[in-house]
Write an enzyme that holds these catalytic residues in place. Structure first.
Site, mmCIF file in Angstrom:
data_model
loop_
_atom_site.group_PDB
_atom_site.id
_atom_site.type_symbol
_atom_site.label_atom_id
_atom_site.label_comp_id
_atom_site.label_asym_id
_atom_site.label_seq_id
_atom_site.Cartn_x
_atom_site.Cartn_y
_atom_site.Cartn_z
ATOM 1 N N ASN A 13 0.824 -1.205 0.000
ATOM 2 C CA ASN A 13 0.000 0.000 0.000
ATOM 3 C C ASN A 13 0.863 1.261 0.000
ATOM 4 O OD1 ASN A 13 -2.130 1.625 2.326
ATOM 5 N ND2 ASN A 13 -2.673 1.182 0.233
ATOM 6 N N LYS A 204 5.727 5.015 17.546
ATOM 7 C CA LYS A 204 4.354 5.539 17.529
ATOM 8 C C LYS A 204 3.340 4.425 17.264
ATOM 9 C CE LYS A 204 3.955 5.373 12.920
ATOM 10 N NZ LYS A 204 2.897 5.152 11.946
ATOM 11 N N GLN A 299 2.595 -3.582 12.512
ATOM 12 C CA GLN A 299 3.912 -3.296 13.082
ATOM 13 C C GLN A 299 3.878 -3.079 14.599
ATOM 14 O OE1 GLN A 299 6.204 -3.918 11.144
ATOM 15 N NE2 GLN A 299 5.798 -3.248 9.080
#
Length: 350
Positions: A13, A204, A299
């Site tokens: 993507n 993050k 992730q």
């Protein structure tokens, strides 16, 4: 002097969204070869090879449907063919695959090649946490910059305005990559603190999993704001421990790679989405990844496991309760509602 050949290593993507930008930009500059190779992990789609579909229809129908890729972007299924003659490598694959892929590429890397990693993740080696850019540097013996920012791939492909950050220890390379990647709707700032920029991109995703837990528990926006703030504090603290030799300045966290990427990932993005489903369905992370992500990899949980190992080794788990709780909920059966307890007792409040 002929332009530098660009190879995009990856075609998911995000990789396909970046290929759209690079394909257009190389045609506008004498610095780059107008033809771009994109390495594609070969898959069969309705009886046809994915590379064949991309090269005939100029669309990645699996990972970026509805978007036409420039005709000068050529899908190549063999990594050694893809990188042949390339002087600029753009890495955009799940971080779990980088080491093996670099080993295959190594014999075909020529002198003077530079790379940029768009990979948001970290690895763990015998000495602890390893940055993906360091794996590439070590395996291929090339200079590597990084690009991280508030860049949800589908929105970048739709050409909606956003910002991003390039971390480049070599300033000249940073500006080459800026020329390759910047558009009116994809604005780039180049900073020197490459390691901090890269860590932001990995850490993050852990915080975004926590934000997803909050959504699954229907905690509301105030709680999510607290998760974002406390998560940012843990990101800064972890970067200062990890980047011993390098400067870690608070200003880098105010770039797109820091607070902006953290916010967008905690409100959009796949880590938040899957974490919310984890709370609402009681299915495992692996089941939800298979069901919801169309072959893409998650992730956040993986990065939390890698960070947790490092924190255990340094006896610092208690100083990072948000990072630790995400790992324990994903992998050790800790109750999701305990995530709120971890926020209530966070050392930032003591």
């Amino acid at each position: 002097m002929p332009g530098k050949k660009v190879c995009i290593v990856g075609s998911g993507n995000w990789g396909s969204s970046i290929a759209k930008i690079i394909g257009h930009n190389v045609k506008r500059s004498n610095r780059f070869d107008p033809m771009v190779n994109m390495w594609v992990y070969e898959e069969m789609i309705d009886g046809r090879k994915l590379t064949e579909i991309i090269n005939k229809e100029h669309e990645n129908v699996k990972y970026l449907p509805g978007h036409k890729l420039p005709k000068n972007v050529v899908a190549v299924p063999d990594i050694t063919d893809a990188v042949k003659g390339a002087k600029i490598l753009v890495f955009v694959i799940p971080h779990q695959f980088i080491s093996k892929l670099c080993d295959q590429m190594k014999p075909h890397i020529s002198e003077g090649v530079i790379g940029i990693s768009l990979i948001k993740g970290v690895d763990v080696g015998p000495e602890g946490l390893v940055l993906i850019s360091d794996i590439i540097r070590q395996k291929l013996d090339i200079e590597v910059s990084v690009l991280m920012g508030a860049n949800i791939a589908s929105e970048v492909a739709d050409e909606k305005f956003c910002e991003t950050t390039i971390g480049a220890k070599n300033e000249k390379n940073g500006h080459i990559f800026k020329e390759l990647l910047q558009t009116p709707n994809f604005r780039i700032t180049v900073v020197e603190e490459s390691d901090t920029v890269e860590l932001c991109g990995a850490l993050k995703n852990i915080v975004a999993v926590g934000a997803g837990f909050c959504d699954g528990l229907d905690c509301g926006d105030n709680t999510k704001a607290a998760v974002i703030r406390l998560g940012l504090m843990e990101m800064i603290a972890f970067a200062k421990i990890f980047c011993k030799a390098a400067t870690v300045s608070s200003s880098t966290f105010l770039e797109s790679c820091g607070v902006a990427d953290l916010i967008t990932t905690c409100y959009g993005g796949r880590n938040r989405k899957v974490a919310e489903a984890f709370v609402r369905t009681s299915k495992s992370i692996a089941e939800l990844e298979a069901e919801m992500l169309n072959g893409q990899k998650l992730q956040g949980p993986q990065t939390s496991a890698e960070v947790y190992k490092v924190l255990q080794k340094m006896d610092m788990v208690k100083k990072f309760p948000l990072f630790a709780a995400v790992y324990q909920i994903c992998f050790e059966g800790k109750e999701v509602k305990e995530f709120i307890t971890c926020l209530q007792n966070h050392p930032e409040h003591m």
